[in-house]
Scaffold this active site. Structure first.
Site, short mmCIF file in Angstrom:
data_model
loop_
_atom_site.label_atom_id
_atom_site.label_comp_id
_atom_site.label_asym_id
_atom_site.label_seq_id
_atom_site.Cartn_x
_atom_site.Cartn_y
_atom_site.Cartn_z
N TYR A 92 -8.63 -4.49 -7.62
CA TYR A 92 -8.35 -4.70 -6.21
C TYR A 92 -7.45 -5.91 -6.01
O TYR A 92 -6.46 -5.86 -5.25
CB TYR A 92 -9.64 -4.87 -5.40
CG TYR A 92 -9.35 -5.07 -3.93
CD1 TYR A 92 -8.92 -4.00 -3.15
CD2 TYR A 92 -9.47 -6.32 -3.34
CE1 TYR A 92 -8.61 -4.18 -1.81
CE2 TYR A 92 -9.16 -6.51 -2.00
CZ TYR A 92 -8.74 -5.43 -1.25
OH TYR A 92 -8.42 -5.60 0.07
N SER A 110 -4.26 -10.18 1.60
CA SER A 110 -5.67 -10.58 1.54
C SER A 110 -5.79 -11.88 0.77
O SER A 110 -4.92 -12.22 -0.04
CB SER A 110 -6.47 -9.47 0.83
OG SER A 110 -7.75 -9.91 0.45
#
Length: 338
Positions: free
Chosen positions: A165, A141
């Protein structure tokens, strides 16, 4: 569509995928459903690793499960992964399984670390012990980069996540690189921005939550101050990049261990995205700006120059077309033509 910007691989189903045993983890997620659909259309022999039963997912609603093999397991179960890879003679692995919500990661960091980090090493170790596997694509990501002053992110920027995250994606990305470098495992990595598109059933996410609110005549909610800048990437393009990278990896072993950014290279604030949705849906509602977001990176966007140069990749959908297709999906899903 962006004129003249479709890659050769996007224009036609590739013979590469015909009858190819392909494992997809995270198949019930937003990206997984569209990817499985694309693989089926390309003639692949698809095996889906599924943990939770999600009856509203695209995988179930479109009866895609009836056209694939399904293994019910957790991605952290290395023994089950090895069994699956061996018994189905899997050739290609596309690893999407992850806990993808920043807010959930902030509240439940351990479960996020277990799924995103331990799940990745379990999968890669199972692949290392499975000689039939020839190419592996790992979904990282843009969050793996963490916060940088110099933008856009390029693939050589340090991975320096700081919040739960972001850290989980930095770690899983680095683990994938370590397996490629240490064990010569045929792994390549995708780094994309914020996915959006039909099939996202997490209503706390900006795009589905905003569209549902507008359809119901309610003010859309913006959790932040609205000025966070993000790189939005339509999910059908997101599905395709995994196929492009897997096929490219099979043709060019030098791609092993490399990461690629995929992006339409457009900077959009949260407020600007909500305003586009309001305009497309002919609504005069005013967004409710709550300014509650914490532990999120303020400004993110990616350079896709390497993917264009090395893979010959180009995006298929502009932001506006992707949003219009997404609106149409939710109108049909929620049963309204408003």
């Amino acid at each position: 569509m962006i004129a003249g910007e479709q890659s050769a691989l996007a224009e036609r189903p590739s013979a590469f995928w015909l009858d190819r045993p392909t494992l997809v983890t995270g198949a019930t997620g937003l990206l997984g459903g569209w990817l499985v659909k694309r693989l089926i259309e390309s003639g692949a022999d698809v095996v889906c690793l599924v943990r939770d039963w999600v009856p509203q997912s695209e995988l179930v609603r479109k009866s895609l499960l009836e056209q694939v093999k399904v293994v019910r397991s957790d991605v952290r179960d290395q023994a089950q992964l090895e069994r699956t890879l061996g018994e189905y003679e899997v050739d290609t692995v596309i690893h999407l399984a992850a806990q993808t919500i920043v807010g959930i990661a902030n509240r439940n960091p351990v479960s996020t670390f277990e799924t995103n980090i331990a799940g990745t090493w379990s999968l890669l170790e199972a692949c290392r012990r499975s000689p039939m596997v020839k190419q592996i694509v790992i979904a990282s990501s843009d969050k793996a980069y963490g916060d940088h002053e110099v933008l856009p992110y390029t693939e050589d920027a340090p991975l320096q996540g700081r919040h739960p995250y972001d850290v989980s994606k930095s770690c899983s990305d680095l683990i994938a690189q370590s397996y490629a470098r240490t064990y010569a495992l045929p792994v390549a990595i995708t780094r994309c921005g914020n996915f959006y598109g039909g099939g996202d059933l997490n209503w706390n996410r900006l795009v589905p939550g905003t569209i549902r609110s507008i359809l119901r005549g309610q003010r859309p909610v913006i959790r932040s101050d609205g000025q966070y800048v993000r790189d939005y990437f339509y999910v059908e393009d997101g599905a395709l990049v995994n196929l492009v990278l897997a096929e490219s990896l099979s043709q060019n072993p030098d791609l092993r261990g490399q990461a690629f950014n995929f992006s339409i290279e457009s900077q959009v604030t949260v407020v600007e995205l909500v305003e586009r949705l309001l305009a497309f849906m002919r609504s005069d509602l005013e967004p409710e700006i709550r300014n509650e977001a914490t532990n999120e990176i303020r400004h993110q966007y990616l350079s896709a120059e390497k993917a264009r140069r090395v893979l010959g990749w180009q995006p298929t959908f502009s932001l506006d077309e992707g949003l219009r297709r997404t609106i149409d999906w939710y109108k049909a899903f929620l049963g309204t033509r408003a």
